[in-house]
Motif scaffolding. Structure first.
Motif, PDB file in Angstrom:
ATOM      1  N   LEU A 406       2.762 -31.108 -36.685  1.00  0.00           N
ATOM      2  CA  LEU A 406       3.701 -29.989 -36.531  1.00  0.00           C
ATOM      3  C   LEU A 406       4.065 -29.312 -37.849  1.00  0.00           C
ATOM      4  CD1 LEU A 406       6.238 -31.337 -33.864  1.00  0.00           C
ATOM      5  CD2 LEU A 406       4.124 -30.070 -33.526  1.00  0.00           C
ATOM      6  N   VAL A 407       3.409 -29.699 -38.940  1.00  0.00           N
ATOM      7  CA  VAL A 407       3.726 -29.117 -40.257  1.00  0.00           C
ATOM      8  C   VAL A 407       3.674 -27.584 -40.243  1.00  0.00           C
ATOM      9  CG1 VAL A 407       2.967 -28.911 -42.655  1.00  0.00           C
ATOM     10  CG2 VAL A 407       3.124 -31.165 -41.582  1.00  0.00           C
ATOM     11  N   PRO A 408       2.650 -26.953 -39.651  1.00  0.00           N
ATOM     12  CA  PRO A 408       2.635 -25.474 -39.608  1.00  0.00           C
ATOM     13  C   PRO A 408       3.854 -24.877 -38.913  1.00  0.00           C
ATOM     14  CG  PRO A 408       0.484 -26.349 -39.039  1.00  0.00           C
ATOM     15  CD  PRO A 408       1.419 -27.512 -39.058  1.00  0.00           C
ATOM     16  N   ILE A 409       4.338 -25.565 -37.873  1.00  0.00           N
ATOM     17  CA  ILE A 409       5.518 -25.080 -37.150  1.00  0.00           C
ATOM     18  C   ILE A 409       6.758 -25.204 -38.018  1.00  0.00           C
ATOM     19  CG2 ILE A 409       7.028 -25.495 -35.160  1.00  0.00           C
ATOM     20  CD1 ILE A 409       4.565 -26.175 -33.558  1.00  0.00           C
ATOM     21  N   TYR A 410       6.854 -26.295 -38.814  1.00  0.00           N
ATOM     22  CA  TYR A 410       7.990 -26.445 -39.727  1.00  0.00           C
ATOM     23  C   TYR A 410       8.028 -25.269 -40.700  1.00  0.00           C
ATOM     24  CZ  TYR A 410       7.406 -31.382 -38.313  1.00  0.00           C
ATOM     25  OH  TYR A 410       7.249 -32.540 -37.611  1.00  0.00           O
ATOM     26  N   ILE A 411       6.871 -24.927 -41.242  1.00  0.00           N
ATOM     27  CA  ILE A 411       6.790 -23.847 -42.233  1.00  0.00           C
ATOM     28  C   ILE A 411       7.210 -22.518 -41.610  1.00  0.00           C
ATOM     29  CG2 ILE A 411       5.229 -22.524 -43.720  1.00  0.00           C
ATOM     30  CD1 ILE A 411       3.570 -25.125 -44.009  1.00  0.00           C
ATOM     31  N   ILE A 412       6.673 -22.248 -40.411  1.00  0.00           N
ATOM     32  CA  ILE A 412       7.020 -21.000 -39.708  1.00  0.00           C
ATOM     33  C   ILE A 412       8.513 -20.940 -39.425  1.00  0.00           C
ATOM     34  CG2 ILE A 412       6.760 -19.762 -37.519  1.00  0.00           C
ATOM     35  CD1 ILE A 412       3.841 -20.773 -37.479  1.00  0.00           C
ATOM     36  N   ALA A 413       9.088 -22.071 -38.978  1.00  0.00           N
ATOM     37  CA  ALA A 413      10.515 -22.123 -38.640  1.00  0.00           C
ATOM     38  C   ALA A 413      11.381 -21.811 -39.851  1.00  0.00           C
ATOM     39  CB  ALA A 413      10.865 -23.502 -38.082  1.00  0.00           C
ATOM     40  N   VAL A 414      11.045 -22.401 -40.991  1.00  0.00           N
ATOM     41  CA  VAL A 414      11.844 -22.186 -42.209  1.00  0.00           C
ATOM     42  C   VAL A 414      11.712 -20.738 -42.688  1.00  0.00           C
ATOM     43  CG1 VAL A 414      12.098 -22.802 -44.643  1.00  0.00           C
ATOM     44  CG2 VAL A 414      11.746 -24.595 -42.929  1.00  0.00           C
ATOM     45  N   ILE A 415      10.486 -20.211 -42.697  1.00  0.00           N
ATOM     46  CA  ILE A 415      10.267 -18.828 -43.144  1.00  0.00           C
ATOM     47  C   ILE A 415      11.018 -17.842 -42.244  1.00  0.00           C
ATOM     48  CG2 ILE A 415       8.538 -17.002 -43.396  1.00  0.00           C
ATOM     49  CD1 ILE A 415       6.540 -19.161 -44.245  1.00  0.00           C
ATOM     50  N   PHE A 416      10.923 -18.036 -40.930  1.00  0.00           N
ATOM     51  CA  PHE A 416      11.589 -17.138 -39.986  1.00  0.00           C
ATOM     52  C   PHE A 416      13.111 -17.227 -40.102  1.00  0.00           C
ATOM     53  CE2 PHE A 416       8.099 -16.455 -36.523  1.00  0.00           C
ATOM     54  CZ  PHE A 416       7.280 -15.919 -37.513  1.00  0.00           C
ATOM     55  N   THR A 417      13.633 -18.411 -40.425  1.00  0.00           N
ATOM     56  CA  THR A 417      15.080 -18.596 -40.527  1.00  0.00           C
ATOM     57  C   THR A 417      15.688 -17.668 -41.563  1.00  0.00           C
ATOM     58  OG1 THR A 417      14.972 -20.903 -39.823  1.00  0.00           O
ATOM     59  CG2 THR A 417      16.906 -20.253 -41.089  1.00  0.00           C
ATOM     60  N   PHE A 418      14.977 -17.461 -42.673  1.00  0.00           N
ATOM     61  CA  PHE A 418      15.504 -16.634 -43.761  1.00  0.00           C
ATOM     62  C   PHE A 418      15.050 -15.184 -43.675  1.00  0.00           C
ATOM     63  CE2 PHE A 418      15.549 -20.997 -45.369  1.00  0.00           C
ATOM     64  CZ  PHE A 418      16.873 -21.088 -45.779  1.00  0.00           C
ATOM     65  N   ASN A 419      14.485 -14.792 -42.532  1.00  0.00           N
ATOM     66  CA  ASN A 419      14.083 -13.409 -42.345  1.00  0.00           C
ATOM     67  C   ASN A 419      15.311 -12.535 -42.146  1.00  0.00           C
ATOM     68  OD1 ASN A 419      13.012 -10.950 -40.718  1.00  0.00           O
ATOM     69  ND2 ASN A 419      11.160 -11.981 -41.398  1.00  0.00           N
ATOM     70  N   SER A 420      15.266 -11.326 -42.683  1.00  0.00           N
ATOM     71  CA  SER A 420      16.418 -10.420 -42.595  1.00  0.00           C
ATOM     72  C   SER A 420      16.595  -9.825 -41.202  1.00  0.00           C
ATOM     73  CB  SER A 420      16.269  -9.285 -43.613  1.00  0.00           C
ATOM     74  OG  SER A 420      15.081  -8.551 -43.372  1.00  0.00           O
ATOM     75  N   ILE A 421      15.556  -9.860 -40.379  1.00  0.00           N
ATOM     76  CA  ILE A 421      15.646  -9.320 -39.019  1.00  0.00           C
ATOM     77  C   ILE A 421      16.261 -10.383 -38.117  1.00  0.00           C
ATOM     78  CG2 ILE A 421      14.353  -8.384 -37.072  1.00  0.00           C
ATOM     79  CD1 ILE A 421      12.196  -7.520 -39.069  1.00  0.00           C
ATOM     80  N   ALA A 422      17.366 -10.026 -37.460  1.00  0.00           N
ATOM     81  CA  ALA A 422      18.136 -10.991 -36.681  1.00  0.00           C
ATOM     82  C   ALA A 422      17.306 -11.651 -35.588  1.00  0.00           C
ATOM     83  CB  ALA A 422      19.358 -10.307 -36.063  1.00  0.00           C
ATOM     84  N   ASN A 423      16.444 -10.886 -34.921  1.00  0.00           N
ATOM     85  CA  ASN A 423      15.645 -11.445 -33.826  1.00  0.00           C
ATOM     86  C   ASN A 423      14.700 -12.526 -34.327  1.00  0.00           C
ATOM     87  OD1 ASN A 423      16.444  -8.581 -33.326  1.00  0.00           O
ATOM     88  ND2 ASN A 423      15.717  -9.065 -31.288  1.00  0.00           N
ATOM     89  N   ILE A 424      14.041 -12.266 -35.473  1.00  0.00           N
ATOM     90  CA  ILE A 424      13.132 -13.248 -36.056  1.00  0.00           C
ATOM     91  C   ILE A 424      13.914 -14.436 -36.592  1.00  0.00           C
ATOM     92  CG2 ILE A 424      11.352 -13.634 -37.810  1.00  0.00           C
ATOM     93  CD1 ILE A 424      10.544 -11.711 -35.574  1.00  0.00           C
ATOM     94  N   SER A 425      15.065 -14.162 -37.207  1.00  0.00           N
ATOM     95  CA  SER A 425      15.917 -15.228 -37.731  1.00  0.00           C
ATOM     96  C   SER A 425      16.382 -16.155 -36.614  1.00  0.00           C
ATOM     97  CB  SER A 425      17.124 -14.627 -38.450  1.00  0.00           C
ATOM     98  OG  SER A 425      17.986 -15.622 -38.909  1.00  0.00           O
ATOM     99  N   SER A 426      16.706 -15.579 -35.461  1.00  0.00           N
ATOM    100  CA  SER A 426      17.135 -16.371 -34.306  1.00  0.00           C
ATOM    101  C   SER A 426      16.026 -17.332 -33.873  1.00  0.00           C
ATOM    102  CB  SER A 426      17.515 -15.448 -33.149  1.00  0.00           C
ATOM    103  OG  SER A 426      17.777 -16.174 -31.973  1.00  0.00           O
ATOM    104  N   LEU A 427      14.789 -16.825 -33.833  1.00  0.00           N
ATOM    105  CA  LEU A 427      13.645 -17.670 -33.478  1.00  0.00           C
ATOM    106  C   LEU A 427      13.511 -18.814 -34.479  1.00  0.00           C
ATOM    107  CD1 LEU A 427      10.993 -18.417 -32.073  1.00  0.00           C
ATOM    108  CD2 LEU A 427       9.870 -16.585 -33.354  1.00  0.00           C
ATOM    109  N   MET A 429      15.807 -20.148 -36.611  1.00  0.00           N
ATOM    110  CA  MET A 429      16.914 -21.107 -36.579  1.00  0.00           C
ATOM    111  C   MET A 429      16.865 -22.004 -35.347  1.00  0.00           C
ATOM    112  SD  MET A 429      20.246 -19.184 -38.178  1.00  0.00           S
ATOM    113  CE  MET A 429      20.113 -17.660 -37.246  1.00  0.00           C
ATOM    114  N   ILE A 430      16.483 -21.420 -34.220  1.00  0.00           N
ATOM    115  CA  ILE A 430      16.394 -22.234 -33.002  1.00  0.00           C
ATOM    116  C   ILE A 430      15.256 -23.232 -33.108  1.00  0.00           C
ATOM    117  CG2 ILE A 430      15.811 -22.126 -30.533  1.00  0.00           C
ATOM    118  CD1 ILE A 430      17.528 -19.612 -30.362  1.00  0.00           C
ATOM    119  N   LEU A 431      14.140 -22.832 -33.724  1.00  0.00           N
ATOM    120  CA  LEU A 431      13.046 -23.785 -33.944  1.00  0.00           C
ATOM    121  C   LEU A 431      13.488 -24.924 -34.864  1.00  0.00           C
ATOM    122  CD1 LEU A 431       9.836 -21.577 -34.354  1.00  0.00           C
ATOM    123  CD2 LEU A 431      10.305 -23.254 -32.557  1.00  0.00           C
TER     124      LEU A 431
END
Length: 455
Positions: A406-427, A429-431
């Protein structure tokens, strides 16, 4: 031994039932005169709750007119019987709210970026800004909640700060001299005072020192009608003006040489009063730090219904339940009686995840729902592998191998968490929380269950 296994399994099932009831039904407690659910509500995105739409159209109105004579001198007072026309050598100039040289593509972009920055810092968790490059008009769509009015009223201010002579209205200091602004506190015998502290640049520092030496209260002795000397106090005041509104009129008690101006926002001894002043000061500081909105807009707003209707939500829910039932049937086919325990644990995880989302105040957007689905699927695979390989070491074999994949998913989750777009950030943070709760839940309940049935 058999009795101990039964007790352990029953305890796990009861714990899952409690988590599920807390998540889907709630935890009720007597508060004052009624029984209320103490479990927080979900914070939903505007796709589910509706939104506020704000239209900002460029103000094209004329603020005033100025008349010049043939020599280019301004006519300040009109004379009776004189026609101020071009034929008579007069020129009339319309002073627009937004002059033509202000209405540029660059200023349109500056306005959009400035509003975006303000909305973020003021706490708007989900919003969209659309700019019409031809007219300069903008449309803001954001979540409708208790803070929407406050956020919008602050974000759409011009943000013009002026320190003026209270008599002549001469501008002594303005935004061009400001370096940064922040909120500070001062303690006195009567309570705490909240200040908005404005730090000026080098030019502003010199100007403030000069102003603080001039605008003071002085006392001199003058001779009255009876020939006696008496004190006469003369005060030269300054006005602190925000967006054309006078906030405070005062004078300086001492010379300010460090370029720092502290503006009192309010005083109080209780936390609720202080917090109100702190919020006001923070909002004002955000506006001043972001800069002046270069264009004046006419503002209108309205509310829209949710993007996804209740009927569509019901259909999606039925589909989700149907898919879960198919997944549960697969567990029973593959794991036999163990599949029932796997199903109970999977239901428990779904409840645990949803409960975590309530308490972590994560905004659930449409993309966030995808994060929930991915988390549920990952946990399903995790539990299936745990029961299928029950004889293997739960941590070294099952968990470690599963975690590495699941390492690729961890990376995607962390990158998306700090995205400035709220919809992507929501994805994102929930991951992140989906993964955290998955490991916490399974390392405790699933591991105990698997080890118990294999004894």
């Amino acid at each position: 031994m058999k009795q101990q296994k039964i007790i352990t399994i029953i305890a796990v099932i009861l714990l899952v039932v409690i988590i599920t009831l807390a998540s889907f039904v709630g935890i009720y407690k007597k508060q004052e005169y009624k029984v209320a659910n103490v479990v927080p509500n979900y914070i939903l995105g505007m796709e589910f709750t509706g939104s506020r739409v704000v239209d900002l159209s460029v103000d094209t109105s004329v603020e005033s007119t100025t008349i010049y004579d043939k020599d280019g001198n301004e006519v300040t007072e009109k004379e009776d019987g004189v026609e101020y026309t071009e034929e008579n050598g007069y020129t009339t100039v319309e002073n627009k709210v937004n002059s033509d040289d202000v209405l540029t593509q660059n200023n349109y972009n500056i306005s959009k970026n400035l509003l975006k920055e303000r909305l973020k810092k003021l706490g708007a968790q989900q919003f969209n800004i659309k700019l019409d490059n031809n007219t300069g008009s903008m449309q803001i769509e954001m979540t409708e909640d208790d803070n929407t009015d406050s956020i919008l009223s602050n974000a759409t201010q011009r943000g013009i700060f002026q320190l003026t002579d209270s008599e002549t209205n001469e501008v002594l200091l303005d935004n061009s001299y400001i370096k940064n602004t922040k909120v500070v506190y001062g303690q006195t015998e009567s309570g705490n005072t909240v200040y908005m502290q404005i730090k000026f640049n080098k030019d502003g520092q010199k100007k403030l020192e000069e102003v603080s030496n001039t605008y003071v209260s002085t006392t001199t002795q003058v001779e009255n009608e009876d020939g006696e000397l008496e004190d006469q106090t003369d005060t030269k005041n300054v006005s602190i003006v925000f967006d054309g509104q006078t906030y405070q009129t005062t004078y300086f008690g001492e010379t300010i040489s460090d370029g720092t101006l502290n503006i009192a926002m309010g005083q109080g001894s209780d936390s609720s009063t202080l917090q109100k002043y702190i919020n006001n000061a923070n909002q004002m500081a955000i506006i001043l730090n972001s800069g002046v909105l270069p264009i004046t807009y006419n503002i209108s707003q309205y509310e829209t219904s949710s993007l996804i209707s209740q009927t569509e939500l019901n259909i999606l829910m039925y589909i989700a339940i149907a898919v879960l039932c198919i997944m549960f049937v697969y567990l029973i086919i593959k794991l036999k009686l163990k599949g029932i325990l796997a199903i109970i644990l999977q239901i428990g995880y779904i409840s645990f995840l949803l409960l975590a989302l309530r308490y972590t105040n994560i905004k659930v957007t449409l993309e966030g729902v995808v994060g929930i689905i991915v988390s549920i699927v990952l946990n399903y695979i995790y539990i299936y592998l745990a029961f299928k390989n029950a004889k293997n070491n739960f941590i070294k074999d099952t968990t470690a191998k599963f975690a590495l994949k699941l390492v690729p998913i961890y990376i995607i989750a962390v990158i998306f968490t700090f995205n400035s777009i709220a919809n992507i950030s929501s994805l994102g943070m929930i991951l992140v929380w989906g993964i955290i709760t998955m490991y916490l839940y399974n390392l405790v309940l699933t591991q105990i269950t698997v080890k118990t049935i294999e004894k």
